[in-house]
Scaffold this active site. Structure first.
Site, PDB file in Angstrom:
ATOM      1  N   CYS A   1     -23.770  -0.536  -5.862  1.00  0.00           N
ATOM      2  CA  CYS A   1     -23.250   0.164  -5.572  1.00  0.00           C
ATOM      3  C   CYS A   1     -23.187   1.518  -5.821  1.00  0.00           C
ATOM      4  O   CYS A   1     -22.603   2.674  -5.427  1.00  0.00           O
ATOM      5  CB  CYS A   1     -21.042  -0.315  -6.098  1.00  0.00           C
TER       6      CYS A   1
ATOM      7  N   ASP B   1       0.920  -0.829   0.067  1.00  0.00           N
ATOM      8  CA  ASP B   1       0.243   0.396   0.079  1.00  0.00           C
ATOM      9  C   ASP B   1       1.170   1.010  -0.110  1.00  0.00           C
ATOM     10  O   ASP B   1       0.623   2.636  -0.982  1.00  0.00           O
ATOM     11  CB  ASP B   1      -1.084   0.296   0.960  1.00  0.00           C
TER      12      ASP B   1
ATOM     13  N   CYS C   1     -20.490   1.044  -0.904  1.00  0.00           N
ATOM     14  CA  CYS C   1     -20.315   0.389  -2.143  1.00  0.00           C
ATOM     15  C   CYS C   1     -19.518  -0.531  -2.097  1.00  0.00           C
ATOM     16  O   CYS C   1     -19.466  -2.002  -3.285  1.00  0.00           O
ATOM     17  CB  CYS C   1     -19.317   1.118  -2.976  1.00  0.00           C
TER      18      CYS C   1
ATOM     19  N   CYS D   1     -26.128  -5.045 -12.180  1.00  0.00           N
ATOM     20  CA  CYS D   1     -25.853  -4.789 -10.892  1.00  0.00           C
ATOM     21  C   CYS D   1     -25.090  -3.099 -11.168  1.00  0.00           C
ATOM     22  O   CYS D   1     -23.779  -2.940 -11.480  1.00  0.00           O
ATOM     23  CB  CYS D   1     -25.194  -5.405 -10.544  1.00  0.00           C
TER      24      CYS D   1
ATOM     25  N   CYS E   1     -18.193  -6.271 -13.843  1.00  0.00           N
ATOM     26  CA  CYS E   1     -19.748  -6.440 -13.415  1.00  0.00           C
ATOM     27  C   CYS E   1     -20.905  -6.447 -14.381  1.00  0.00           C
ATOM     28  O   CYS E   1     -20.198  -6.069 -15.607  1.00  0.00           O
ATOM     29  CB  CYS E   1     -19.927  -5.129 -12.833  1.00  0.00           C
TER      30      CYS E   1
END
Length: 316
Positions: free
Chosen positions: A193, A133, A243, A190, A187
């Protein structure tokens, strides 16, 4: 035993839940164009670190000269059901990833162990860098290229079995290892989110305006928050999972199985009034091994004031 197979088995034995290998070649021009356009639109807000080291972020070989491969690992952090009532009925919400100890140290320790394991097996000397990170690296794009998942409409990496709640880490190495095929999923119909995002940070054009995201507002932003946006933060005091929690992949995913990485129940919800009473010393002690430590007391108290204000009924 095949070196790649041995590396993957050791990665899972160390407590990670997913692993893939990709080349250390620069990410493709499409990723670069998207990232540069995103920054130019101002969607990065005040996160200055995103505007620095752009070339390194897109090219692992600039982080490790001579790098040939990137081993990408994932750690599932979906929590099992716990008591979410918190210390009081007015307790503020905390993003799931901060329910645990700081994942940076947890993952780095195990990635260093993986590096040492590879040293014992590899017939050739190699250089390797551990990344979790804080290193400038487009890790989600690399994870897709390593076959770990795809980028959803919520801009999170979605693993086909483990869903959206997964920490990523990387080991960039000068070893040449066979690359796994990239994930080509996406995706479908849908849009949950986009609908559930409290601030509209997930735009209808498919882009993320991070400057509106509650994670950015409560964690990255240092100054006061616009009152209109503050109202949309609700009772949250650290981050937002809206989300993520609405995603069907999250619903179907298993909870974290790593017995060494467990929820700290006093971090599940935080009492805003107690936060306002904390001294710097008490804050440092209470959050010494928590992602929340990075926030600092001043910003946490700003968020606590917002949470309390949003729990107070407006006068008629």
């Amino acid at each position: 035993m095949d070196l790649s197979k041995a590396i993957k088995e050791k990665t899972l034995a160390l407590g990670f839940d997913a692993v893939g290998i990709t080349t250390a070649q620069p990410l493709d021009d499409e990723v670069k164009r998207y990232f540069e356009g995103w920054l130019a639109s101002g969607f990065g807000g005040t996160m200055g670190y995103l505007y620095r080291n752009r070339d390194k972020r897109l090219n692992p070989q600039l982080l490790v000269p001579g790098a040939q491969s990137v081993i990408v690992v994932g750690l599932n952090y979906k929590p099992a059901e716990v008591d979410r009532n918190g210390p009081s009925s007015r307790a503020g919400e905390v993003a799931h990833y901060a329910w645990y100890e700081d994942y940076h140290g947890f993952m780095k320790k195990r990635l260093y162990a993986l590096r040492e394991f590879i040293n014992t097996l590899s017939p050739e000397a190699h250089q390797a860098k551990v990344c979790v990170d804080s290193v400038p690296l487009a890790e989600r794009a690399l994870a897709v290229r390593a076959g770990l998942g795809f980028i959803g409409k919520n801009h999170m990496l979605i693993h086909p079995e483990l869903g959206t709640e997964m920490f990523l880490g990387e080991l960039i190495t000068t070893l040449a290892l066979p690359a796994d095929p990239p994930n080509r999923d996406h995706c479908l119909d849908c849009d949950d989110c986009l609908t559930v995002c409290p601030t509209g940070a997930l735009r209808s054009d498919g882009r993320l305006d991070a400057s509106l995201c509650i994670n950015y507002l409560t964690i990255e932003r240092h100054d006061e928050i616009d009152p209109v946006l503050a109202k949309k933060i609700g009772t949250r005091v650290y981050g937002c999972d809206a989300c993520i929690q609405c995603c069907p992949h999250t619903h179907q995913a298993p909870s974290c199985q790593n017995q060494d990485f467990t929820v700290e129940e006093d971090k599940v919800r935080l009492d805003p009034e107690a936060i306002l009473d904390l001294s710097e010393e008490e804050f440092a002690r209470q959050f010494s091994d928590s992602p929340i430590k990075r926030l600092g007391l001043k910003r946490l108290q700003r968020n606590a004031r917002i949470s309390l204000a949003n729990q107070t009924p407006e006068p008629e």
